[in-house]
Design a protein around this motif. Sequence first.
Motif, PDB file in Angstrom:
ATOM      1  N   GLY A 168       0.814  -1.200   0.000  1.00  0.00           N
ATOM      2  CA  GLY A 168       0.000   0.000   0.000  1.00  0.00           C
ATOM      3  C   GLY A 168       0.853   1.257   0.000  1.00  0.00           C
ATOM      4  N   ALA A 169       0.205   2.395  -0.258  1.00  0.00           N
ATOM      5  CA  ALA A 169       0.942   3.648  -0.422  1.00  0.00           C
ATOM      6  C   ALA A 169       1.685   4.058   0.843  1.00  0.00           C
ATOM      7  CB  ALA A 169      -0.018   4.761  -0.846  1.00  0.00           C
ATOM      8  N   PHE A 170       1.095   3.857   2.012  1.00  0.00           N
ATOM      9  CA  PHE A 170       1.783   4.227   3.243  1.00  0.00           C
ATOM     10  C   PHE A 170       2.984   3.325   3.511  1.00  0.00           C
ATOM     11  CE2 PHE A 170      -2.294   6.308   4.606  1.00  0.00           C
ATOM     12  CZ  PHE A 170      -1.761   7.573   4.789  1.00  0.00           C
ATOM     13  N   SER A 171       2.954   2.118   2.998  1.00  0.00           N
ATOM     14  CA  SER A 171       4.056   1.175   3.240  1.00  0.00           C
ATOM     15  C   SER A 171       5.240   1.421   2.313  1.00  0.00           C
ATOM     16  CB  SER A 171       3.560  -0.266   3.073  1.00  0.00           C
ATOM     17  OG  SER A 171       2.551  -0.578   4.024  1.00  0.00           O
ATOM     18  N   VAL A 172       4.986   1.817   1.072  1.00  0.00           N
ATOM     19  CA  VAL A 172       6.074   1.916   0.091  1.00  0.00           C
ATOM     20  C   VAL A 172       6.642   3.330  -0.048  1.00  0.00           C
ATOM     21  CG1 VAL A 172       5.121  -0.010  -1.222  1.00  0.00           C
ATOM     22  CG2 VAL A 172       4.525   2.311  -1.882  1.00  0.00           C
ATOM     23  N   ASN A 173       5.909   4.344   0.417  1.00  0.00           N
ATOM     24  CA  ASN A 173       6.393   5.722   0.308  1.00  0.00           C
ATOM     25  C   ASN A 173       7.039   6.170   1.612  1.00  0.00           C
ATOM     26  OD1 ASN A 173       5.344   6.924  -2.405  1.00  0.00           O
ATOM     27  ND2 ASN A 173       3.609   5.769  -1.569  1.00  0.00           N
ATOM     28  N   CYS A 174       8.030   7.057   1.495  1.00  0.00           N
ATOM     29  CA  CYS A 174       8.702   7.600   2.660  1.00  0.00           C
ATOM     30  C   CYS A 174       9.099   9.041   2.361  1.00  0.00           C
ATOM     31  CB  CYS A 174       9.929   6.763   3.030  1.00  0.00           C
ATOM     32  SG  CYS A 174      11.140   6.641   1.704  1.00  0.00           S
ATOM     33  N   VAL A 175       9.601   9.727   3.373  1.00  0.00           N
ATOM     34  CA  VAL A 175       9.937  11.147   3.247  1.00  0.00           C
ATOM     35  C   VAL A 175      11.420  11.350   3.503  1.00  0.00           C
ATOM     36  CG1 VAL A 175       9.527  13.459   4.131  1.00  0.00           C
ATOM     37  CG2 VAL A 175       7.630  11.840   3.979  1.00  0.00           C
ATOM     38  N   GLY A 176      12.115  11.956   2.523  1.00  0.00           N
ATOM     39  CA  GLY A 176      13.498  12.385   2.718  1.00  0.00           C
ATOM     40  C   GLY A 176      14.514  11.262   2.737  1.00  0.00           C
ATOM     41  N   LEU A 177      15.781  11.665   2.898  1.00  0.00           N
ATOM     42  CA  LEU A 177      16.884  10.710   2.907  1.00  0.00           C
ATOM     43  C   LEU A 177      16.847   9.805   4.126  1.00  0.00           C
ATOM     44  CD1 LEU A 177      19.783  13.039   1.677  1.00  0.00           C
ATOM     45  CD2 LEU A 177      18.467  11.379   0.348  1.00  0.00           C
ATOM     46  N   ARG A 178      16.203  10.267   5.184  1.00  0.00           N
ATOM     47  CA  ARG A 178      16.091   9.448   6.388  1.00  0.00           C
ATOM     48  C   ARG A 178      14.983   8.414   6.274  1.00  0.00           C
ATOM     49  NH1 ARG A 178      15.164  13.579  11.014  1.00  0.00           N
ATOM     50  NH2 ARG A 178      15.062  11.637  12.241  1.00  0.00           N
ATOM     51  N   ARG A 179      14.245   8.470   5.160  1.00  0.00           N
ATOM     52  CA  ARG A 179      13.161   7.517   4.884  1.00  0.00           C
ATOM     53  C   ARG A 179      12.170   7.458   6.055  1.00  0.00           C
ATOM     54  NH1 ARG A 179      13.785   4.884   0.398  1.00  0.00           N
ATOM     55  NH2 ARG A 179      12.234   3.324   0.971  1.00  0.00           N
ATOM     56  N   LEU A 180      11.715   8.649   6.435  1.00  0.00           N
ATOM     57  CA  LEU A 180      10.743   8.742   7.509  1.00  0.00           C
ATOM     58  C   LEU A 180       9.379   8.246   7.020  1.00  0.00           C
ATOM     59  CD1 LEU A 180      11.676  12.279   8.861  1.00  0.00           C
ATOM     60  CD2 LEU A 180      12.310  10.057   9.825  1.00  0.00           C
ATOM     61  N   PRO A 181       8.560   7.730   7.920  1.00  0.00           N
ATOM     62  CA  PRO A 181       7.223   7.279   7.506  1.00  0.00           C
ATOM     63  C   PRO A 181       6.422   8.401   6.872  1.00  0.00           C
ATOM     64  CG  PRO A 181       7.746   6.508   9.718  1.00  0.00           C
ATOM     65  CD  PRO A 181       8.825   7.485   9.341  1.00  0.00           C
ATOM     66  N   PHE A 182       5.658   8.051   5.864  1.00  0.00           N
ATOM     67  CA  PHE A 182       4.872   9.049   5.140  1.00  0.00           C
ATOM     68  C   PHE A 182       3.670   9.448   5.986  1.00  0.00           C
ATOM     69  CE2 PHE A 182       2.780  11.220   1.730  1.00  0.00           C
ATOM     70  CZ  PHE A 182       3.803  11.545   0.854  1.00  0.00           C
ATOM     71  N   PRO A 183       3.421  10.751   6.165  1.00  0.00           N
ATOM     72  CA  PRO A 183       2.273  11.174   6.962  1.00  0.00           C
ATOM     73  C   PRO A 183       0.977  11.101   6.176  1.00  0.00           C
ATOM     74  CG  PRO A 183       3.425  13.088   6.135  1.00  0.00           C
ATOM     75  CD  PRO A 183       4.239  11.886   5.707  1.00  0.00           C
ATOM     76  N   LEU A 184      -0.102  11.041   6.895  1.00  0.00           N
ATOM     77  CA  LEU A 184      -1.427  11.208   6.308  1.00  0.00           C
ATOM     78  C   LEU A 184      -1.656  12.704   6.118  1.00  0.00           C
ATOM     79  CD1 LEU A 184      -4.739   9.640   7.637  1.00  0.00           C
ATOM     80  CD2 LEU A 184      -4.564  12.080   7.242  1.00  0.00           C
ATOM     81  N   SER A 185      -2.128  13.089   4.953  1.00  0.00           N
ATOM     82  CA  SER A 185      -2.505  14.490   4.744  1.00  0.00           C
ATOM     83  C   SER A 185      -3.873  14.530   4.085  1.00  0.00           C
ATOM     84  CB  SER A 185      -1.474  15.224   3.885  1.00  0.00           C
ATOM     85  OG  SER A 185      -1.452  14.734   2.564  1.00  0.00           O
ATOM     86  N   PHE A 186      -4.640  15.552   4.455  1.00  0.00           N
ATOM     87  CA  PHE A 186      -6.011  15.677   3.960  1.00  0.00           C
ATOM     88  C   PHE A 186      -6.399  17.138   3.941  1.00  0.00           C
ATOM     89  CE2 PHE A 186     -10.529  16.228   4.739  1.00  0.00           C
ATOM     90  CZ  PHE A 186     -11.108  15.388   3.802  1.00  0.00           C
ATOM     91  N   SER A 187      -7.036  17.546   2.848  1.00  0.00           N
ATOM     92  CA  SER A 187      -7.524  18.916   2.716  1.00  0.00           C
ATOM     93  C   SER A 187      -8.787  18.904   1.872  1.00  0.00           C
ATOM     94  CB  SER A 187      -6.446  19.793   2.058  1.00  0.00           C
ATOM     95  OG  SER A 187      -6.878  21.132   1.954  1.00  0.00           O
ATOM     96  N   VAL A 188      -9.752  19.717   2.236  1.00  0.00           N
ATOM     97  CA  VAL A 188     -11.007  19.747   1.478  1.00  0.00           C
ATOM     98  C   VAL A 188     -11.529  21.169   1.400  1.00  0.00           C
ATOM     99  CG1 VAL A 188     -12.459  19.296   3.511  1.00  0.00           C
ATOM    100  CG2 VAL A 188     -13.297  18.687   1.229  1.00  0.00           C
ATOM    101  N   ARG A 189     -12.159  21.495   0.275  1.00  0.00           N
ATOM    102  CA  ARG A 189     -12.844  22.770   0.117  1.00  0.00           C
ATOM    103  C   ARG A 189     -14.031  22.547  -0.806  1.00  0.00           C
ATOM    104  NH1 ARG A 189     -11.404  25.466  -4.832  1.00  0.00           N
ATOM    105  NH2 ARG A 189      -9.764  24.333  -5.966  1.00  0.00           N
ATOM    106  N   GLU A 190     -15.014  23.391  -0.692  1.00  0.00           N
ATOM    107  CA  GLU A 190     -16.200  23.315  -1.553  1.00  0.00           C
ATOM    108  C   GLU A 190     -16.097  24.378  -2.627  1.00  0.00           C
ATOM    109  OE1 GLU A 190     -21.094  23.146  -1.187  1.00  0.00           O
ATOM    110  OE2 GLU A 190     -19.850  23.554   0.579  1.00  0.00           O
ATOM    111  N   ALA A 191     -16.373  23.990  -3.872  1.00  0.00           N
ATOM    112  CA  ALA A 191     -16.287  24.932  -4.984  1.00  0.00           C
ATOM    113  C   ALA A 191     -17.212  24.493  -6.106  1.00  0.00           C
ATOM    114  CB  ALA A 191     -14.852  25.023  -5.501  1.00  0.00           C
TER     115      ALA A 191
END
Length: 289
Positions: A8-31
């Motif tokens: 899954g995406a959280f398992s295979v993706n990481c952040v930076g050279l330190r390979r930190l766990p990928f955070p959950l991010s969420f944003s919503v707006r109505e348009a």
Amino acid sequence: MIEVGRHGAFSVNCVGLRRLPFPLSFSVREADGSWMISAAAARAGELVDVLTRTANDTVVVVNLATNSFLDGDYQQWRPSLIAAELGVDCAVHPVGAWASDSIALGEEFLVMRRDSLPGFLTGEWSPYELSLVDVPAGVTPEQLDELALVIGTGTGDEPLLARLDGSRFRYSGHDDCYLLVESTDPAAPAAVLGRLLALLAGSVLIGAGGAASVRVPEPDSALPERLIGESPHWVGVVGTASGTTVTVTLSALPRRWRLGQAPPERADHVATLDLAHGGWRLAPAESAG
């Protein structure tokens, strides 16, 4: 309950050279009568059932780019050949040369039944660019050309469904990790956020237990609805984990989280998945312990 796999995406993706766990991010707006959702991390196949719950029965793959299907010259197969290889029945609509310069459009559209999408999006392959739009049944070639014009001339994350007669959802994914969703379904934002929480917790349980997959419950809709009611922008990181319990520390943001930004040190809520008690709970960060 949903099944979360090892790839899954959280398992295979990481952040930076330190390979930190990928955070959950969420944003919503109505348009323009739609809800615009930006989020990470999820593969298209991990969300397709959520995204299409109120969609039309016909879906068009308007763009597809992948390194999973290449010919002898390392050129990507046409989308129709990929669909055939995957055993997915679809109609093919060639996109005119006038649209060839648009990065939002592929060289051909795939028109398929909504219930064919899970078979198309799962398996041992991954698209690094994917765009989907639902359309009313009986869509004509002329209407598909109009669809190409609207998608091809759109910019960024502007709403487009108001310009697409009868369409209810639009999906755009990058690296099979980042996603933009436009939906006319008011339940879509909470459903996406709830699915992301379950996917993140499941990825932690897989890593701890070494299983190929794990089944986890999604939170009741009241939990993500409460979060969205407090703020349209959230980022979440794993707090603590055991064999049956995962906590996710959630922080409200003033604007959408972007890759490269560190999660805030201050937390607002902690969402806890407790498999022993069969569900999720949400508590203010200061009282979560």
